[in-house]
Scaffold this motif. Structure first.
Motif, PDB file in Angstrom:
ATOM      1  N   PHE A  76      73.583  96.266  18.455  1.00 19.55           N
ATOM      2  CA  PHE A  76      73.208  96.076  19.360  1.00 19.55           C
ATOM      3  C   PHE A  76      72.471  96.604  20.202  1.00 19.55           C
ATOM      4  O   PHE A  76      71.268  96.549  20.424  1.00 19.55           O
ATOM      5  N   VAL A  77      72.878  97.865  21.057  1.00 21.50           N
ATOM      6  CA  VAL A  77      71.725  98.463  21.991  1.00 21.50           C
ATOM      7  C   VAL A  77      70.824  99.484  21.841  1.00 21.50           C
ATOM      8  O   VAL A  77      70.181  99.106  22.373  1.00 21.50           O
ATOM      9  N   THR A 126      81.797 100.261  19.692  1.00 21.24           N
ATOM     10  CA  THR A 126      82.361  99.712  18.887  1.00 21.24           C
ATOM     11  C   THR A 126      81.084  99.849  17.759  1.00 21.24           C
ATOM     12  O   THR A 126      79.876 100.076  18.283  1.00 21.24           O
ATOM     13  N   PHE A 172      78.899  95.687  28.825  1.00 22.12           N
ATOM     14  CA  PHE A 172      80.461  95.501  28.336  1.00 22.12           C
ATOM     15  C   PHE A 172      81.124  96.803  28.443  1.00 22.12           C
ATOM     16  O   PHE A 172      81.771  95.926  27.588  1.00 22.12           O
ATOM     17  N   PHE A 203      74.058  99.376  29.676  1.00 21.39           N
ATOM     18  CA  PHE A 203      74.979  98.079  29.342  1.00 21.39           C
ATOM     19  C   PHE A 203      76.095  98.834  29.288  1.00 21.39           C
ATOM     20  O   PHE A 203      76.848  98.188  29.022  1.00 21.39           O
ATOM     21  N   SER A 215      78.987  97.388  19.385  1.00 27.66           N
ATOM     22  CA  SER A 215      77.854  97.945  20.901  1.00 27.66           C
ATOM     23  C   SER A 215      77.107  98.775  20.332  1.00 27.66           C
ATOM     24  O   SER A 215      75.414  98.435  20.921  1.00 27.66           O
ATOM     25  N   ILE A 225      77.927 104.718  24.233  1.00 24.91           N
ATOM     26  CA  ILE A 225      78.058 103.260  23.597  1.00 24.91           C
ATOM     27  C   ILE A 225      79.270 103.733  22.601  1.00 24.91           C
ATOM     28  O   ILE A 225      80.152 102.136  22.929  1.00 24.91           O
ATOM     29  N   ILE A 281      84.712  95.450  23.784  1.00 24.92           N
ATOM     30  CA  ILE A 281      83.609  95.673  22.591  1.00 24.92           C
ATOM     31  C   ILE A 281      82.489  97.127  22.800  1.00 24.92           C
ATOM     32  O   ILE A 281      81.298  97.626  21.750  1.00 24.92           O
ATOM     33  N   LEU A 282      82.796  97.756  24.104  1.00 30.02           N
ATOM     34  CA  LEU A 282      82.261  98.842  23.899  1.00 30.02           C
ATOM     35  C   LEU A 282      82.922  99.986  23.312  1.00 30.02           C
ATOM     36  O   LEU A 282      84.242  99.747  22.741  1.00 30.02           O
TER      37      LEU A 282
END
Length: 274
Positions: free
Chosen positions: A143-144, A137, A114, A110, A140, A216, A134-135
């Motif tokens: 989501f992951v 945050t 991202f 990821f 992210s 992340i 995106i990373l």
């Protein structure tokens, strides 16, 4: 004679529990009463109730709740559709298969997806939106985390749906219930046991995440798991790290008690649903 034989076979299990469950918990509680210099103290527990650690605790529960809620929103429809597909066991295997991959490898995957020059930003740039951060945050991180925990939510819900008697749903529809009413009054109550098990399997480990927060979220998301890692590996304050772990263990035990299934309660729910 049969009772003695059964007790004999319980010995390896009891030894395992004593060595790898009870002993580690006792050691964690023991170390929580010592400061960084090795002196006996209750200061670690006083420090835990300061605003800094209370805010960290609330943040951990909040993120764990969001991860569990989004996992449930995705997993329940997926499990419901799986029970109605032709090759459901094969599809279930494909869903569970990513959980066999090492967590660190998935996190690094990821990072590539991202990243600034990753596939996701490449797609956003192609459709005209442009490169986005995106990373590192909250998006992210959640989501992951949801992606990683989805299989653990789907499996118990899928099993509950499989064990449910479909004639109950047909009877509800014959009596005039709409699809939503049948789901709300029959399907969901009968599969609540699987939902509870899935929430346990997601919420409890989500409370102690630390690797994903570092890779992340870039340590912008601070949880109890992150604090424990920092105290044990960075500051070497084992006492404070053990104190946080004690409260984390207590929180997990309370969650398991609150979401645990009781046979009598489950039977009552089934009767009400019928």
């Amino acid at each position: 004679m049969r009772t003695n034989t059964r007790n004999f076979y319980l010995i390896p299990y009891l030894l395992w529990i004593a060595l790898f469950v009870i002993t580690p918990i006792v050691l964690v509680v023991y170390y929580s009463f010592f400061d960084v210099e090795g002196n006996f103290t209750f200061g670690n527990y006083e420090k835990f109730f300061t605003p800094v650690y209370m805010k960290m605790t609330l943040s951990s529960f909040w993120y764990a709740f969001l991860i569990t809620a989004f996992s449930l929103l995705v997993a329940y429809p997926a499990a419901y559709l799986l029970t109605r597909t032709k090759h459901k066991q094969l599809w279930l295997l494909l869903i569970i298969l990513p959980s066999w991959i090492n967590l660190l490898l998935k996190a690094y995957a990821f990072l590539g997806l991202f990243g600034t020059y990753g596939a996701v930003n490449g797609l956003l740039k192609f459709i005209g939106i442009g490169t986005q951060q995106i990373l590192f945050t909250d998006f992210s991180f959640i989501f992951v985390s949801v992606y990683i925990f989805i299989p653990f939510m789907i499996l118990p819900i899928f099993n509950s749906l499989e064990e449910m008697n479909p004639s109950l749903v047909f009877a509800a529809r014959d009596l005039g219930a709409s699809p939503w009413t049948a789901f709300r009054r029959v399907i969901f109550p009968l599969t609540l046991n699987g939902v509870k098990s899935g929430c346990q399997a997601v919420f409890i480990p989500a409370l102690s995440l630390f690797m994903i927060t570092r890779l992340i979220a870039g340590n912008r998301v601070i949880t109890l798991g992150t604090a424990i890692e920092q105290h044990f590996l960075v500051t070497q304050d084992w006492g404070m790290g053990a104190t946080i772990a004690v409260f984390l263990i207590i929180a997990m035990a309370i969650i398991m008690l609150l979401t645990g299934s009781r046979k009598r309660g489950l039977q009552n729910e089934n009767r009400k649903a019928v």
